[in-house]
Design an enzyme around this catalytic site. Structure first.
Site: not given
Ligand code: NDP
Length: 292
Positions: A50, A94, A117
Site C-alpha cells: 500500500k 490494517q 476502508d
C-alpha cells in the site's frame, strides 16, 4: 462460447494512472496513514504494498507500527493523532488486529471522512441508504468496476453474492442493488446454494474456501467474480471458484490471481483522493460561511 478473462491488473493500472493524474492537479499532496499492529507477515506485506502504491501515484504515506501487545487506548491514540493531522486525508487500520483487540471497534474511532476502508458505521450507513457521498469499501468497489467493464448496464440482472461480511459481502450487495440488480446474499446457512448460484447473471464469491464454486453452479454465460484468496493443498494460490471447471461455462470471469486483488489497492488510492477532495470542500464551505 469463448469466456472473457477479466484482466484486473490492467484495470488497476488504468485506475492508478487516473489517480496519479488527479493527484498531479491538486493544490497540495493527499496523505494516507496506515496503522499496523503486530507482526503478522501477510499484513506486513499488504502494508508495504500500500505504501509503495501511494508513492507511485504521488500520495504521501504515513506509517505507524505498534507492537502486538498494544492496548486499545494506544491504538486509539494513534488513530486520533491521524484524525487531527491536516496532512492526513485517509486512515487505514490494517486488519485483522491481534487479539484481544477488536478491529471492528477500533475502526469506528477513525473520522468517517478519513475512513478510506469504508468500514465506519457512517460510511456503511451511507452506502446502505443510497447516499453517494460516503467512502465505499475498496474490494467491492473494485469488483464492481470489473463487472461493469464487461456489463455496462446491470439493470434487472440477477446477482448472487456468496458471503455477508461487512468488509466485502454486504457492501458488494449494496453496490449491486444501487445498479438495479436483483440481489441475493448467500452465506453458510443458505439452503440449496448451488441452485441459488445457478440462477445468477452475476456471481460473486467471497467465502475463503478453495475452489468451492464448481462448473455446475454457474449459469452459462454468467459473469463470475472470484474474490477469495486461498492456498490449496499444494500451497498454490487460488480463489473460491474452480477456474478450470468454470472457465468454459462463464461468459466472463475475474480470476485469482490477477482479478479483484489488484483493484483493491487502486481503489484505496482513489478513495484517498476522494477523501482529500471532500475534506477540502468541507473546509472551503466552512470558511465561506465564517466569512459571511
Ligand atoms: P469472512 O470470513 O468475513 O466471510 C466469509 C463469508 O463466507 C461469510 O459470510 C460466511 O457465512 C460465508 N461462508 C463461509 N463458508 C461458506 C459456505 N460453505 N457456503 C456459503 N457461504 C459460506 O471473509 P471476507 O468476506 O473478509 O473474505 C472472503 C474471502 O475474500 C477471503 O478469502 C478473503 O481472503 C478474500 N478477500 C480478498 C480481498 C482482495 O483484496 N482480493 C479483500 C477482502 C477479502 P456466515 O456469515 O454464515 O459465516
Amino acid at each position: 462460447m469463448s469466456t472473457k478473462i477479466i484482466d484486473g491488473k490492467d484495470a488497476a493500472r488504468i485506475l492508478r494512472e487516473k489517480v496519479a493524474l488527479d493527484v498531479s492537479k491538486l493544490e497540495s499532496q493527499p496523505g494516507l496513514a496506515v496503522i499496523l499492529v503486530g507482526d503478522d507477515p501477510a499484513s506486513k506485506i499488504y502494508v508495504r504494498n500500500k505504501i509503495k502504491a501511494c508513492e507511485s501515484v504521488g500520495i504521501r504515506s504515513f506509517e505507524s507500527r505498534l507492537p502486538a501487545k498494544a492496548t486499545e487506548a494506544e491504538v486509539t491514540a494513534e488513530i486520533q493523532a491521524f484524525n487531527d493531522n491536516p496532512n492526513v486525508h485517509g486512515i487505514l487500520l490494517q486488519l485483522p488486529v491481534p487479539k484481544p483487540l477488536d478491529g471492528n471497534r477500533l475502526v469506528q474511532m477513525i473520522a468517517p471522512e478519513k475512513d478510506v476502508d469504508g468500514l465506519s458505521f457512517v460510511n456503511a450507513g451511507k452506502l446502505a441508504s443510497g447516499a453517494r457521498d460516503g467512502l465505499v469499501p475498496c474490494t467491492p468497489q473494485g469488483a464492481l468496476i470489473l463487472i461493469k467493464s464487461v456489463l455496462p448496464d446491470l439493470t434487472g440482472m440477477e446477482a448472487v453474492v456468496i458471503g455477508r461480511s461487512n468488509l466485502f459481502g454486504k457492501p458488494m450487495a449494496q453496490l449491486l442493488l444501487q445498479e438495479n440488480c436483483t440481489v441475493t446474499t448467500a452465506h453458510s446457512r443458505t439452503r440449496g446454494l448451488k441452485e441459488v448460484c445457478a440462477r445468477a447473471d452475476i456471481l460473486v464469491a467471497a467465502v475463503g474456501q478453495a475452489r468451492m464454486v464448481k462448473g455446475d453452479w454457474v449459469n452459462p454465460g454468467a459473469c463470475v467474480i472470484d474474490v477469495g484468496i486461498n492456498r490449496d493443498d499444494d500451497g498454490k494460490l487460488c480463489g473460491d471458484v474452480d477456474f478450470d471447471e468454470v472457465k468454459d461455462i462463464a461468459g466472463a470471469i475475474a480470476p485469482v490471481p490477477g482479478g479483484v486483488g489488484p483493484m483493491t489497492i487502486a481503489c484505496l488510492l482513489a478513495n484517498t483522493v476522494n477523501a482529500y477532495t471532500s475534506i477540502l470542500e468541507k473546509k472551503t464551505a466552512e470558511l465561506s460561511t465564517q466569512g459571511q
